[in-house]
Write a protein that holds these residues in place. Structure first.
Motif, PDB file in Angstrom:
ATOM      1  N   UNK A  51       1.158  -1.125  -0.599  1.00  0.00           N
ATOM      2  CA  UNK A  51       0.186  -0.341  -0.022  1.00  0.00           C
ATOM      3  C   UNK A  51       0.627   1.290   0.503  1.00  0.00           C
ATOM      4  N   UNK A  52       1.923   1.589   0.630  1.00  0.00           N
ATOM      5  CA  UNK A  52       2.467   2.583   1.224  1.00  0.00           C
ATOM      6  C   UNK A  52       4.160   2.165   1.229  1.00  0.00           C
ATOM      7  N   UNK A  72      -1.046   8.311  10.637  1.00  0.00           N
ATOM      8  CA  UNK A  72       0.224   8.215  10.178  1.00  0.00           C
ATOM      9  C   UNK A  72       0.192   8.340   8.688  1.00  0.00           C
ATOM     10  N   UNK A  73       0.194   6.659   8.325  1.00  0.00           N
ATOM     11  CA  UNK A  73       0.235   6.653   6.326  1.00  0.00           C
ATOM     12  C   UNK A  73      -1.081   7.982   5.682  1.00  0.00           C
ATOM     13  N   UNK A  74      -1.919   8.210   6.272  1.00  0.00           N
ATOM     14  CA  UNK A  74      -2.608   9.695   5.901  1.00  0.00           C
ATOM     15  C   UNK A  74      -2.385  11.298   6.389  1.00  0.00           C
ATOM     16  N   UNK A  85      -3.032   4.630  -1.823  1.00  0.00           N
ATOM     17  CA  UNK A  85      -3.866   3.372  -0.649  1.00  0.00           C
ATOM     18  C   UNK A  85      -4.363   3.064  -1.681  1.00  0.00           C
ATOM     19  N   UNK A  86      -5.217   3.486  -2.684  1.00  0.00           N
ATOM     20  CA  UNK A  86      -6.131   3.065  -3.498  1.00  0.00           C
ATOM     21  C   UNK A  86      -5.247   2.700  -4.424  1.00  0.00           C
ATOM     22  N   UNK A  87      -4.322   2.982  -5.345  1.00  0.00           N
ATOM     23  CA  UNK A  87      -3.122   2.534  -6.148  1.00  0.00           C
ATOM     24  C   UNK A  87      -2.618   1.085  -5.674  1.00  0.00           C
ATOM     25  N   UNK A  88      -2.836   1.140  -4.178  1.00  0.00           N
ATOM     26  CA  UNK A  88      -1.325   0.158  -4.237  1.00  0.00           C
ATOM     27  C   UNK A  88      -2.529  -1.416  -3.543  1.00  0.00           C
ATOM     28  N   UNK A  89      -3.792  -0.757  -3.055  1.00  0.00           N
ATOM     29  CA  UNK A  89      -4.529  -2.170  -3.716  1.00  0.00           C
ATOM     30  C   UNK A  89      -4.134  -2.255  -4.960  1.00  0.00           C
ATOM     31  N   UNK A  90      -4.598  -1.598  -6.159  1.00  0.00           N
ATOM     32  CA  UNK A  90      -4.564  -2.435  -7.555  1.00  0.00           C
ATOM     33  C   UNK A  90      -3.447  -2.794  -7.946  1.00  0.00           C
ATOM     34  N   UNK A  91      -2.763  -2.219  -7.094  1.00  0.00           N
ATOM     35  CA  UNK A  91      -1.178  -3.359  -7.609  1.00  0.00           C
ATOM     36  C   UNK A  91      -0.888  -4.270  -6.821  1.00  0.00           C
TER      37      UNK A  91
END
Length: 105
Positions: A51-52, A72-74, A85-91
């Motif tokens: 995700x990150x 912290x993540x956001x 987060x959305x991009x990481x989930x898609x990958x």
């Protein structure tokens, strides 16, 4: 237990539930108080790193509750957040789908 209130909190709680084999995790629960160990924390790290990418293992020790880690993540000014987060989930889903494809012989 206070239920997750944001997408980031839901994601972190979901990862913790899976790694710790628990039915639910509240936002104020401490990973180590729930039975987490440093070895299990590495599994959390591996999943959240999708995700990150700049996540460090030490960050998971520093932010040991769902609320703190999601905050912290956001955090503004930090890399990460909902879009990443959305991009990481898609990958991550694309990698999983690729691994599930049958081999052609």
């Amino acid at each position: 237990a206070v239920a997750p209130r944001s997408e980031l909190e839901r994601t972190v709680a979901e990862v913790w539930r899976g790694v710790l084999s628990l039915p639910e995790v509240g936002v104020h629960d401490n990973f180590f108080d729930l039975g987490g160990t440093s070895l299990l924390l590495y599994r959390v790290y591996s999943r959240l790193r999708e995700v990150r990418g700049d996540l460090r293992l030490v960050d998971l020790f520093r932010y040991a509750t769902v609320e703190a880690l999601a905050g912290w993540l956001g955090a503004p000014g930090e890399s990460g957040g909902a879009a990443e987060l959305d991009e990481g989930r898609a990958r991550a889903e694309a990698r999983r789908a690729h691994r599930r494809r049958p081999l052609h012989v």
